[in-house]
Design an enzyme around this catalytic site. Structure first.
Site, PDB file in Angstrom:
ATOM      1  N   HIS A  71      32.844  72.515  41.689  1.00 33.35           N
ATOM      2  CA  HIS A  71      32.259  71.916  40.492  1.00 33.35           C
ATOM      3  C   HIS A  71      32.408  72.848  39.282  1.00 33.35           C
ATOM      4  O   HIS A  71      31.531  72.939  38.428  1.00 33.35           O
ATOM      5  CB  HIS A  71      30.779  71.556  40.704  1.00 33.35           C
ATOM      6  CG  HIS A  71      30.557  70.564  41.803  1.00 33.35           C
ATOM      7  ND1 HIS A  71      30.697  69.200  41.630  1.00 33.35           N
ATOM      8  CD2 HIS A  71      30.236  70.733  43.111  1.00 33.35           C
ATOM      9  CE1 HIS A  71      30.456  68.574  42.771  1.00 33.35           C
ATOM     10  NE2 HIS A  71      30.183  69.492  43.682  1.00 33.35           N
ATOM     11  N   ASN A 149      27.610  62.995  44.130  1.00 32.93           N
ATOM     12  CA  ASN A 149      28.974  62.745  43.660  1.00 32.93           C
ATOM     13  C   ASN A 149      29.104  61.307  43.174  1.00 32.93           C
ATOM     14  O   ASN A 149      28.187  60.498  43.325  1.00 32.93           O
ATOM     15  CB  ASN A 149      29.979  62.980  44.794  1.00 32.93           C
ATOM     16  CG  ASN A 149      30.128  64.443  45.151  1.00 32.93           C
ATOM     17  OD1 ASN A 149      29.899  65.325  44.326  1.00 32.93           O
ATOM     18  ND2 ASN A 149      30.510  64.707  46.385  1.00 32.93           N
ATOM     19  N   TYR A 360      23.019  75.863  47.840  1.00 35.12           N
ATOM     20  CA  TYR A 360      23.035  75.603  46.400  1.00 35.12           C
ATOM     21  C   TYR A 360      22.190  76.613  45.634  1.00 35.12           C
ATOM     22  O   TYR A 360      22.651  77.232  44.675  1.00 35.12           O
ATOM     23  CB  TYR A 360      22.550  74.182  46.117  1.00 35.12           C
ATOM     24  CG  TYR A 360      23.673  73.159  46.126  1.00 35.12           C
ATOM     25  CD1 TYR A 360      23.975  72.428  44.995  1.00 35.12           C
ATOM     26  CD2 TYR A 360      24.427  72.937  47.263  1.00 35.12           C
ATOM     27  CE1 TYR A 360      24.996  71.488  45.003  1.00 35.12           C
ATOM     28  CE2 TYR A 360      25.457  72.008  47.286  1.00 35.12           C
ATOM     29  CZ  TYR A 360      25.734  71.288  46.154  1.00 35.12           C
ATOM     30  OH  TYR A 360      26.758  70.379  46.158  1.00 35.12           O
TER      31      TYR A 360
END
Length: 535
Positions: A71, A149, A360
């Site tokens: 990303h 997504n 994350y």
């Protein structure tokens, strides 16, 4: 600059005072000469005590933070989420006690970051790639990050495979070129990816822009009500007035030659024009059990929940109406995590989600720093009080009593909060094993998706797969054809026939997945370039 502003600035300069536009360094010192370093005479050498220069150049040397591994390229915008107060026609409190959903018309500020996944921060936005769709809700109970997504399924179902997947999809570590054989080598040995590949190599793999694409949480989450009862949840963002549009490979290739920033530019200019994009947030709801009646595991992120059995139920809409004031401060430093949930929302046992939840936030602490949540773009829009201490870039101490950085305490430290409802306590039992789920069913939904495509979408899918697989070794081609055939006989046959015709044109090194003329581009740069004399 207005005449009055010029006069004010000149007057300030002449009198030694600072005007509103006076340049300073980070220490607040006025900079009187921003054009020249301090030197011995006009020609130099320079002197070591060039403080203004040293501060300026050393900050410049550090003005990039580590790029996201995935990303890397993104665009973002601010807006709000407006709740409907219901889920479909039912009161939403039946399923969740999350406050942001309860009241019709209640607005919650949001920040959204759209992105491409595999390629770097300045890569073309026309490449075949999933698109990230990450939403940060600044709720009254703190932040909620819904990280997903544009496509509703994923390549893998177990987080153990995530680093290998990314390595295979990234450029070759020797050539630094994305190699379609490496890509399909991983995919051919991961049959659960067949569903995602069917989406990715169709026009759905290249959205026209960020405004006209769907979004999905991809993983399965849970909602928890005031009684502590949970249900399984899938999140979906459905574009409203702007609709959905995708590009064929040929259209994307032509567009890339005109503008490789088109999606970022489209989003920014649409908001500046007042054409605010809107999405409706819908959920699918399933009871919190294993559902043996289904032919797949509902926690499997490579699968869709059939809409006829689990309908999309609207819960609110999102409007993006403000562009960032600074790209780096907001879009680049924006940091999301799948573990960022508020009361009334919870995790499922989805293996991919469990791994993402650690990864994350760990990534953000490495990339931005341990105090990344004190940055304005990431900070909750409510009171924060922790006993966390120190770390790089600590901006302020977020507790009432600076002397007491522990709990429990009788000296005026922080106290635990009161539960907002009955705690959700799922029952868990079983042996600790390293095994896959029981109902893998890797090919059924891929075949259903192939048959659901329109004719032009199937044509583009087959063309893209043949072009990409024609560069791969025979063993990889055979495995992929076998996967497609198990999904749908016609699907596999058409790919096999296309590969048979293309076999004589096989190339050993290619460019980005889906590219059809990368080798021609290399030779064209040599043959079409105009010679020049040295100077």
């Amino acid at each position: 600059m207005k005449q009055q502003d010029r006069e004010n600035q000149t007057s300030a300069s002449q009198t030694g005072r600072e005007g509103t536009n006076t340049l300073t360094n980070r220490q607040g010192h006025p900079v009187t000469n921003n054009q020249s370093m301090r030197t011995v005479g006009r020609r130099g050498p320079t002197t070591l005590e060039n403080y203004d220069f040293l501060e300026k150049i050393t900050h410049f040397d550090r003005e990039r933070i580590p790029e996201r591994v995935v990303h890397g390229r993104g665009a973002g915008a601010h807006g709000y989420f407006e709740a409907y107060g219901k889920v479909g026609e039912e009161q939403i409190a039946k399923y969740t006690r999350a406050k942001l959903f309860q009241e019709a018309g209640k607005q919650t500020p949001v920040f959204v970051r759209f992105s491409t996944v595999i390629h770097g921060s300045h890569s073309p936005e026309t490449l075949r790639d999933p698109r990230g769709f990450a939403v940060k809700f600044y709720t009254e109970d703190g932040n909620w990050d819904l990280v997903g997504n544009n496509l509703k399924v994923f390549f893998i179902r177990d987080a153990m495979k995530f680093p290998d997947m990314v390595h295979a999809f990234k450029p070759d570590p020797v050539t630094n070129i994305q190699d379609q054989e490496r890509f399909f080598d991983f995919v051919a040995n991961s049959p659960e990816a067949t569903h995602m590949i069917t989406f990715l190599f169709s026009p759905w793999g290249i959205p026209a822009n960020y405004r006209q694409m769907q979004g999905s949480g991809v993983n399965t989450y849970k909602w928890v009500n005031a009684e502590g009862t949970a249900v399984l949840i899938k999140y979906h963002w459905q574009p409203l007035a702007q609709g959905i549009k995708n590009l064929t490979q040929r259209e994307a290739t032509e567009l890339q030659g005109m503008n490789f920033n088109h999606a970022t530019q489209d989003l920014y200019e649409a908001i500046e024009r007042g054409e605010y994009p809107e999405w409706e947030l819908c959920v699918q709801i399933m009871s919190d059990d294993e559902h043996p009646e289904l032919e797949f595991d509902p926690l499997d992120p490579t699968k869709l929940w059939p809409e006829d059995q689990f309908p999309f139920l609207p819960v609110g809409k999102m409007v993006l109406n403000k562009n960032p004031a600074n790209y780096f401060a907001e879009v680049e430093q924006a940091s999301f995590g799948t573990g960022v949930l508020v009361d009334g929302l919870d995790f499922s046992d989805d293996k991919l989600l469990q791994g993402r939840t650690f990864s994350y936030s760990d990534t953000q602490r490495y990339r931005v720093g341990p105090n990344y949540l004190q940055l304005p773009i990431n900070a909750p829009k409510k009171r924060v009080a922790t006993n966390q201490e120190g770390g790089q870039m600590l901006y302020h101490v977020d507790r009432a009593n600076p002397h007491i950085n522990y709990e429990p305490s009788s000296l005026g430290g922080l106290d635990e909060a009161v539960e907002g409802g009955r705690e959700y306590t799922p029952y868990v039992s079983g042996h600790v094993v390293r095994e896959t789920i029981d109902r893998t069913n890797d090919f059924q939904q891929a075949g259903e998706r192939y048959r659901a495509f329109e004719n032009w979408e199937r044509e583009d899918l087959i063309s893209n797969l043949v072009n990409a697989l024609s560069t791969c070794s025979q063993v990889i081609q055979d495995k992929m054809v076998d996967h497609f055939t198990k999904a749908d006989e016609e699907y596999g046959r058409r790919v096999a026939e296309g590969l048979k015709m293309a076999r004589e044109q096989r190339r050993s090194v290619t460019g980005p997945i889906g590219s059809t003329e990368s080798a021609e581009g290399v030779s064209q740069a040599q043959t079409s370039a105009k010679p020049a004399k040295p100077y």
